[in-house]
Design a protein around this motif. Structure first.
Motif, PDB file in Angstrom:
ATOM      1  N   MET A   2       0.852  -1.205   0.000  1.00 25.20           N
ATOM      2  CA  MET A   2       0.000   0.000   0.000  1.00 25.20           C
ATOM      3  C   MET A   2       0.882   1.246   0.000  1.00 25.20           C
ATOM      4  O   MET A   2       1.819   1.361   0.780  1.00 25.20           O
ATOM      5  CB  MET A   2      -0.929  -0.002   1.230  1.00 25.20           C
ATOM      6  CG  MET A   2      -1.845   1.217   1.329  1.00 25.20           C
ATOM      7  SD  MET A   2      -2.923   1.212   2.776  1.00 25.20           S
ATOM      8  CE  MET A   2      -4.003  -0.160   2.394  1.00 25.20           C
ATOM      9  N   SER A   3       0.580   2.200  -0.898  1.00 28.51           N
ATOM     10  CA  SER A   3       1.368   3.427  -0.989  1.00 28.51           C
ATOM     11  C   SER A   3       1.028   4.370   0.153  1.00 28.51           C
ATOM     12  O   SER A   3       0.035   4.197   0.865  1.00 28.51           O
ATOM     13  CB  SER A   3       1.092   4.126  -2.323  1.00 28.51           C
ATOM     14  OG  SER A   3      -0.226   4.662  -2.329  1.00 28.51           O
ATOM     15  N   ARG A   4       1.893   5.370   0.305  1.00 28.02           N
ATOM     16  CA  ARG A   4       1.671   6.385   1.339  1.00 28.02           C
ATOM     17  C   ARG A   4       0.324   7.078   1.140  1.00 28.02           C
ATOM     18  O   ARG A   4      -0.413   7.318   2.094  1.00 28.02           O
ATOM     19  CB  ARG A   4       2.819   7.410   1.286  1.00 28.02           C
ATOM     20  CG  ARG A   4       2.623   8.652   2.128  1.00 28.02           C
ATOM     21  CD  ARG A   4       2.560   8.359   3.602  1.00 28.02           C
ATOM     22  NE  ARG A   4       2.477   9.585   4.385  1.00 28.02           N
ATOM     23  CZ  ARG A   4       2.076   9.639   5.650  1.00 28.02           C
ATOM     24  NH1 ARG A   4       1.743   8.527   6.281  1.00 28.02           N
ATOM     25  NH2 ARG A   4       2.026  10.783   6.289  1.00 28.02           N
ATOM     26  N   ILE A   5      -0.021   7.375  -0.111  1.00 28.69           N
ATOM     27  CA  ILE A   5      -1.296   8.048  -0.392  1.00 28.69           C
ATOM     28  C   ILE A   5      -2.466   7.129  -0.056  1.00 28.69           C
ATOM     29  O   ILE A   5      -3.477   7.573   0.514  1.00 28.69           O
ATOM     30  CB  ILE A   5      -1.344   8.505  -1.857  1.00 28.69           C
ATOM     31  CG1 ILE A   5      -0.292   9.592  -2.096  1.00 28.69           C
ATOM     32  CG2 ILE A   5      -2.731   9.027  -2.219  1.00 28.69           C
ATOM     33  CD1 ILE A   5      -0.154  10.026  -3.526  1.00 28.69           C
ATOM     34  N   ASP A   6      -2.355   5.839  -0.406  1.00 25.12           N
ATOM     35  CA  ASP A   6      -3.410   4.879  -0.063  1.00 25.12           C
ATOM     36  C   ASP A   6      -3.608   4.815   1.441  1.00 25.12           C
ATOM     37  O   ASP A   6      -4.747   4.734   1.929  1.00 25.12           O
ATOM     38  CB  ASP A   6      -3.072   3.494  -0.603  1.00 25.12           C
ATOM     39  CG  ASP A   6      -3.174   3.413  -2.122  1.00 25.12           C
ATOM     40  OD1 ASP A   6      -3.933   4.216  -2.691  1.00 25.12           O
ATOM     41  OD2 ASP A   6      -2.496   2.562  -2.723  1.00 25.12           O
ATOM     42  N   GLN A   7      -2.513   4.848   2.171  1.00 18.52           N
ATOM     43  CA  GLN A   7      -2.597   4.819   3.634  1.00 18.52           C
ATOM     44  C   GLN A   7      -3.310   6.053   4.167  1.00 18.52           C
ATOM     45  O   GLN A   7      -4.149   5.958   5.075  1.00 18.52           O
ATOM     46  CB  GLN A   7      -1.191   4.724   4.229  1.00 18.52           C
ATOM     47  CG  GLN A   7      -0.486   3.406   3.973  1.00 18.52           C
ATOM     48  CD  GLN A   7       0.945   3.409   4.466  1.00 18.52           C
ATOM     49  OE1 GLN A   7       1.505   4.453   4.806  1.00 18.52           O
ATOM     50  NE2 GLN A   7       1.559   2.230   4.510  1.00 18.52           N
ATOM     51  N   LEU A   8      -2.987   7.211   3.604  1.00 24.77           N
ATOM     52  CA  LEU A   8      -3.624   8.449   4.048  1.00 24.77           C
ATOM     53  C   LEU A   8      -5.113   8.451   3.725  1.00 24.77           C
ATOM     54  O   LEU A   8      -5.934   8.920   4.531  1.00 24.77           O
ATOM     55  CB  LEU A   8      -2.938   9.649   3.385  1.00 24.77           C
ATOM     56  CG  LEU A   8      -1.529   9.973   3.882  1.00 24.77           C
ATOM     57  CD1 LEU A   8      -0.888  11.030   2.998  1.00 24.77           C
ATOM     58  CD2 LEU A   8      -1.564  10.446   5.335  1.00 24.77           C
ATOM     59  N   ILE A   9      -5.478   7.940   2.557  1.00 22.13           N
ATOM     60  CA  ILE A   9      -6.896   7.863   2.190  1.00 22.13           C
ATOM     61  C   ILE A   9      -7.643   6.942   3.139  1.00 22.13           C
ATOM     62  O   ILE A   9      -8.739   7.258   3.615  1.00 22.13           O
ATOM     63  CB  ILE A   9      -7.049   7.399   0.728  1.00 22.13           C
ATOM     64  CG1 ILE A   9      -6.554   8.479  -0.228  1.00 22.13           C
ATOM     65  CG2 ILE A   9      -8.515   7.050   0.424  1.00 22.13           C
ATOM     66  CD1 ILE A   9      -6.553   8.073  -1.684  1.00 22.13           C
ATOM     67  N   ALA A  10      -7.056   5.793   3.425  1.00 19.48           N
ATOM     68  CA  ALA A  10      -7.688   4.845   4.352  1.00 19.48           C
ATOM     69  C   ALA A  10      -7.842   5.445   5.734  1.00 19.48           C
ATOM     70  O   ALA A  10      -8.828   5.191   6.437  1.00 19.48           O
ATOM     71  CB  ALA A  10      -6.859   3.564   4.417  1.00 19.48           C
ATOM     72  N   GLU A  11      -6.877   6.275   6.115  1.00 18.45           N
ATOM     73  CA  GLU A  11      -6.900   6.882   7.450  1.00 18.45           C
ATOM     74  C   GLU A  11      -7.850   8.064   7.550  1.00 18.45           C
ATOM     75  O   GLU A  11      -8.601   8.209   8.517  1.00 18.45           O
ATOM     76  CB  GLU A  11      -5.484   7.328   7.822  1.00 18.45           C
ATOM     77  CG  GLU A  11      -5.387   8.026   9.177  1.00 18.45           C
ATOM     78  CD  GLU A  11      -3.980   8.509   9.473  1.00 18.45           C
ATOM     79  OE1 GLU A  11      -3.823   9.268  10.446  1.00 18.45           O
ATOM     80  OE2 GLU A  11      -3.035   8.141   8.709  1.00 18.45           O
ATOM     81  N   HIS A  12      -7.822   8.940   6.531  1.00 25.36           N
ATOM     82  CA  HIS A  12      -8.548  10.206   6.624  1.00 25.36           C
ATOM     83  C   HIS A  12      -9.909  10.213   5.926  1.00 25.36           C
ATOM     84  O   HIS A  12     -10.779  11.017   6.296  1.00 25.36           O
ATOM     85  CB  HIS A  12      -7.694  11.335   6.042  1.00 25.36           C
ATOM     86  CG  HIS A  12      -6.465  11.638   6.839  1.00 25.36           C
ATOM     87  ND1 HIS A  12      -6.485  12.372   8.000  1.00 25.36           N
ATOM     88  CD2 HIS A  12      -5.166  11.278   6.644  1.00 25.36           C
ATOM     89  CE1 HIS A  12      -5.265  12.477   8.487  1.00 25.36           C
ATOM     90  NE2 HIS A  12      -4.433  11.819   7.681  1.00 25.36           N
ATOM     91  N   CYS A  13     -10.098   9.389   4.928  1.00 25.97           N
ATOM     92  CA  CYS A  13     -11.399   9.385   4.233  1.00 25.97           C
ATOM     93  C   CYS A  13     -11.735   7.962   3.769  1.00 25.97           C
ATOM     94  O   CYS A  13     -11.749   7.701   2.556  1.00 25.97           O
ATOM     95  CB  CYS A  13     -11.416  10.365   3.077  1.00 25.97           C
ATOM     96  SG  CYS A  13      -9.943  10.327   2.035  1.00 25.97           S
ATOM     97  N   PRO A  14     -11.987   7.074   4.715  1.00 24.93           N
ATOM     98  CA  PRO A  14     -12.283   5.678   4.370  1.00 24.93           C
ATOM     99  C   PRO A  14     -13.547   5.514   3.533  1.00 24.93           C
ATOM    100  O   PRO A  14     -13.706   4.505   2.844  1.00 24.93           O
ATOM    101  CB  PRO A  14     -12.421   5.008   5.733  1.00 24.93           C
ATOM    102  CG  PRO A  14     -12.785   6.112   6.680  1.00 24.93           C
ATOM    103  CD  PRO A  14     -12.053   7.311   6.175  1.00 24.93           C
ATOM    104  N   ASP A  15     -14.445   6.503   3.596  1.00 19.32           N
ATOM    105  CA  ASP A  15     -15.695   6.417   2.830  1.00 19.32           C
ATOM    106  C   ASP A  15     -15.585   7.075   1.455  1.00 19.32           C
ATOM    107  O   ASP A  15     -16.584   7.211   0.743  1.00 19.32           O
ATOM    108  CB  ASP A  15     -16.842   7.071   3.622  1.00 19.32           C
ATOM    109  CG  ASP A  15     -17.120   6.331   4.919  1.00 19.32           C
ATOM    110  OD1 ASP A  15     -16.968   5.092   4.939  1.00 19.32           O
ATOM    111  OD2 ASP A  15     -17.466   6.992   5.917  1.00 19.32           O
TER     112      ASP A  15
END
Length: 218
Positions: free
Chosen positions: A1-14
């Protein structure tokens, strides 16, 4: 998982919300030339912005006496301006600090990012995307001088992720843009050198009365 994918999962999972440009920006104000004294301004017309480098080049100096009719919009540092005349050319730039308070043609849509919601360069990269280009091509008014109304530019829907994601994406794209500019400058310098070399040998080879004609060329 990329850094951006991690941030998306963390900050905007929906998912990332999409908003109209108008919902995350402001409009510029117009100058009232009748109330201007002897002040002089630099004028950004449609030919001032280089389509390749996004740099503002020749900007004429104007005042209340000689201002063109389209010289109306007051721009600020950080504004994104997009040419609405022949919009498929994708002529746009971000206003640098040295043009803060200067004047832009009404041929530009001036977008002032609301930085509480969106980073200036993040918005600029979105307006440089193929998705925006396709939107422009579908919505422009055809003719000898195709155009698109400001309100349609401002109606374009863009993803507005949380700031942490915008910062990460923008840092990557800014670095790539900077590298591209460096490579383009190097290429232009190399092309100029090759052109100069070609012209020298062309003139030497075709000047049959020139004693400096390269050996073996006769």
């Amino acid at each position: 998982m990329s850094r951006i994918d991690q941030l998306i999962a963390e900050h905007c999972p929906d998912g990332v919300p999409f908003l109209k440009v108008s919902e995350v920006s402001f409009k510029s104000s117009n100058i009232k030339w009748s109330q201007v004294g002897v002040e002089k301004y630099r004028y950004i017309d449609l030919s001032s912005v280089d389509r390749s480098t996004r740099v503002i080049g020749d900007a004429a100096e104007i005042n209340a006496d000689n201002a063109p009719s389209r010289a109306q919009q007051i721009v600020q540092f950080g504004d994104v301006i997009f040419a609405t005349t022949r919009p498929a050319q994708m002529r746009w730039t971000v206003i640098p600090v040295e043009f803060d308070g200067q004047i832009a043609s009404t041929g530009y849509c001036v977008i002032r990012p609301n930085t509480e919601f969106i980073l200036t360069n993040f918005l600029a990269h979105l307006l440089d995307s193929d998705r925006f280009r396709r939107y422009i091509e579908l919505n422009q008014v055809p003719g000898n001088y195709p155009s698109i109304p400001d309100n349609l530019v401002r109606s374009f829907e863009i993803p507005v992720p949380p700031m942490a994601i915008q910062i990460e994406i923008t840092s990557i794209l800014d670095a790539m843009t900077s590298l591209q500019a460096e490579l383009q400058a190097e290429l232009q310098a190399e092309l100029a050198a090759r052109r100069s070399q070609y012209e020298f040998y062309r003139d030497a080879l075709l000047n049959f009365n020139d004693s400096n004609t390269p050996p073996g060329s006769r």
